[in-house]
Design a protein around this motif. Structure first.
Motif, short mmCIF file in Angstrom:
data_model
loop_
_atom_site.label_atom_id
_atom_site.label_comp_id
_atom_site.label_asym_id
_atom_site.label_seq_id
_atom_site.Cartn_x
_atom_site.Cartn_y
_atom_site.Cartn_z
N VAL A 163 0.75 -1.06 0.12
CA VAL A 163 -0.06 -0.10 0.00
C VAL A 163 0.65 1.14 -0.04
CG1 VAL A 163 -1.55 1.28 1.36
CG2 VAL A 163 -1.95 -1.17 1.14
N LEU A 164 0.35 2.30 -0.72
CA LEU A 164 1.22 3.75 -0.68
C LEU A 164 0.15 4.57 -0.10
CD1 LEU A 164 2.16 3.53 -4.33
CD2 LEU A 164 3.85 3.17 -2.21
N ILE A 165 0.74 5.17 0.91
CA ILE A 165 0.25 6.36 1.60
C ILE A 165 0.76 7.65 1.43
CG2 ILE A 165 -0.70 7.39 3.74
CD1 ILE A 165 -2.06 4.59 3.08
N SER A 166 0.06 8.65 0.57
CA SER A 166 0.35 9.75 -0.12
C SER A 166 0.18 11.05 0.90
CB SER A 166 0.16 9.81 -1.28
OG SER A 166 -1.30 10.19 -1.48
N GLY A 167 0.87 12.33 0.78
CA GLY A 167 0.48 13.14 1.48
C GLY A 167 -0.76 14.00 0.88
N GLU A 176 6.22 12.95 -5.65
CA GLU A 176 7.30 12.32 -5.98
C GLU A 176 7.66 11.45 -5.26
OE1 GLU A 176 9.17 13.06 -8.88
OE2 GLU A 176 7.39 14.09 -9.53
N ARG A 177 7.78 11.43 -3.83
CA ARG A 177 8.25 10.13 -3.09
C ARG A 177 7.30 8.96 -3.82
NH1 ARG A 177 8.74 13.32 2.96
NH2 ARG A 177 10.20 14.66 2.22
N ILE A 178 6.03 9.19 -3.58
CA ILE A 178 5.36 8.21 -3.96
C ILE A 178 5.52 7.75 -5.28
CG2 ILE A 178 2.78 7.55 -4.62
CD1 ILE A 178 3.40 7.62 -1.67
N GLN A 196 -3.54 5.98 -1.41
CA GLN A 196 -4.56 6.81 -0.61
C GLN A 196 -3.88 7.73 -0.07
OE1 GLN A 196 -8.09 6.71 -0.61
NE2 GLN A 196 -7.82 5.10 -1.87
N PRO A 197 -4.43 9.11 -0.18
CA PRO A 197 -3.85 10.41 0.53
C PRO A 197 -3.99 10.40 1.99
CG PRO A 197 -5.64 11.08 -0.41
CD PRO A 197 -5.61 9.58 -0.79
N GLY A 198 -2.81 10.75 3.05
CA GLY A 198 -3.22 10.77 4.23
C GLY A 198 -2.99 12.11 4.73
N VAL A 219 -2.35 -7.47 3.00
CA VAL A 219 -1.25 -6.50 2.75
C VAL A 219 -0.19 -6.83 3.54
CG1 VAL A 219 -0.47 -4.19 3.32
CG2 VAL A 219 -2.80 -4.44 2.13
N LYS A 220 0.89 -6.79 3.06
CA LYS A 220 2.16 -7.13 3.69
C LYS A 220 3.15 -6.10 3.88
CE LYS A 220 1.20 -11.55 3.56
NZ LYS A 220 1.18 -12.19 4.90
N GLY A 221 3.00 -4.97 3.10
CA GLY A 221 3.93 -3.77 3.31
C GLY A 221 3.37 -2.51 3.04
N VAL A 222 3.87 -1.45 3.48
CA VAL A 222 3.27 -0.01 3.32
C VAL A 222 4.41 0.87 3.36
CG1 VAL A 222 1.83 1.84 4.26
CG2 VAL A 222 1.09 -0.45 4.65
N PHE A 223 4.43 2.02 2.44
CA PHE A 223 5.25 2.84 2.20
C PHE A 223 4.39 4.36 2.57
CE2 PHE A 223 7.06 6.47 -0.16
CZ PHE A 223 8.24 6.58 0.41
N ALA A 224 4.87 5.02 3.36
CA ALA A 224 4.11 6.15 3.60
C ALA A 224 5.06 7.33 3.25
CB ALA A 224 3.93 6.54 5.13
N ALA A 225 4.64 8.54 2.74
CA ALA A 225 5.41 9.68 2.29
C ALA A 225 5.91 10.48 3.43
CB ALA A 225 4.47 10.33 1.17
N ASN A 226 5.46 10.40 4.49
CA ASN A 226 6.27 10.95 5.78
C ASN A 226 6.11 10.17 6.85
OD1 ASN A 226 3.85 11.67 6.98
ND2 ASN A 226 4.35 13.70 6.91
N ASP A 227 6.83 10.56 8.09
CA ASP A 227 6.96 9.70 9.21
C ASP A 227 5.53 9.69 9.95
OD1 ASP A 227 9.34 8.28 8.69
OD2 ASP A 227 10.55 9.64 9.83
#
Length: 320
Positions: A163-167, A176-178, A196-198, A219-227
């Motif tokens: 999953v990708l969590i954007s800003g 750009e990070r996403i 989805q945006p967070g 889901v096994k992993g998540v990348f979030a665009a900030n901490d």
């Protein structure tokens, strides 16, 4: 009031700001009085990441004898508030301005007009393409995202769902990070099942992740665009009792502590302290007429449990 009149009024107002800034700055230099002054306008001052930028800027101001004012809106989503703060700082006639623009299209008109008065304008964290820019200081957000995606991929198996969590929508840095993370994850053979945006907010990211998990239980992993968002995701994962790898971006103290506690799996640090410090340092050089590079790399750190303690000690030292 029609739209045309509104635009004319806005242009006149910004032009007046630039004129006042230019004249006041020139008067100050002619009189030879006072220290150099640098205004720093950030995306917000409500998150740890931007507090590190602020700390770096103020440390440089103290070291080089520069008056530094740091301002930022209450949240990264408050785009108009940032524009108002930028206009206000320009009207107070600093010798240079350092800006981390949230949305390029909203700040470029103000920056372009201010640049006409020869005010040095340095960008940090997020780059904007306009003719009057003195320099950009930071790292490529796309590269940071790719590093985060590669780190997450190294912890998973080909075919795993991520999953990708954007800003906030329209924030070029988190966008750009996403993009970078998505490229790395797809290249590694992982399946992106949700994006989805967070809004760079911990609570919202937690809610978003809870909703995603209701539909995607594998889901096994998540990348979030900030901490902050990554930590919100961790809360959602913990509440479900799941084993999901979560990677953040920024390298904040809370994130590093979470890594040491075995919760967050890692974070990509873009050296926010260095951005603030180098922003003021190079602003002073520009004020003095020294030539500076158009792009200055502030560096990237990949933080995992192996080096988290060392990073934590550094963050504690700059927070004093």
């Amino acid at each position: 009031m029609n739209r045309k009149f509104k635009w004319i009024t806005a242009i006149v107002a910004v032009s007046c700001i630039a004129l006042v800034a230019g004249c006041s700055s020139a008067d100050k230099k002619a009189s030879g009085g006072g220290k150099e002054s640098v205004a720093v306008v950030l995306k917000t001052l409500s998150s740890p990441y931007w507090k590190y930028v602020e700390a770096g800027a103020k440390a440089a101001g103290k070291e080089f004898g520069v008056d530094v004012v740091v301002v930022g809106p209450s949240a990264e989503s408050e785009v108009i508030q940032q524009v108002n703060m930028l206009e206000d700082q320009i009207s107070q006639s600093p010798d240079a301005i350092v800006v981390a623009p949230t949305q390029p299209e909203t700040v470029v008109p103000v920056l372009e007009t201010a640049a006409q008065s020869d005010l040095p304008i340095l960008l940090i964290d997020s780059d904007v393409d306009f003719a009057g820019k003195t320099s950009f200081i930071g790292t490529e957000n796309h590269t940071a995202g790719m590093e985060g995606g590669n780190l997450l991929a190294s912890m998973l198996q080909k075919g795993d769902k991520v999953v990708l969590i954007s800003g906030a929508l329209g924030n070029p840095a988190t966008d750009e990070r996403i993009k970078g993370a998505k490229e790395a994850l797809k290249k590694a053979g992982l399946e992106v099942v949700a994006e989805q945006p967070g809004d760079s907010d911990k609570t919202k990211a937690m809610t978003v992740m809870e909703n995603i998990l209701q539909k995607n239980g594998e889901v096994k992993g998540v990348f979030a665009a900030n901490d902050d968002m990554a930590l919100g995701v961790v809360r959602a994962v913990e509440s479900k009792g799941l084993d999901i790898k979560v990677i953040g971006t920024d390298g904040t103290k809370e994130a590093v502590e979470s890594i040491l506690d075995g919760k967050l799996s890692g974070t990509i640090a873009q050296s926010p302290y260095n951005m603030g410090y180098q922003g003021v340092e190079n602003a002073l050089k520009a004020i003095k007429g020294e030539k500076i590079d158009k792009r200055i790399n502030s560096g990237i750190d990949i933080i995992t449990k192996e080096n988290a303690q060392e990073k934590l000690e550094f963050l504690k030292s700059i927070a004093k």
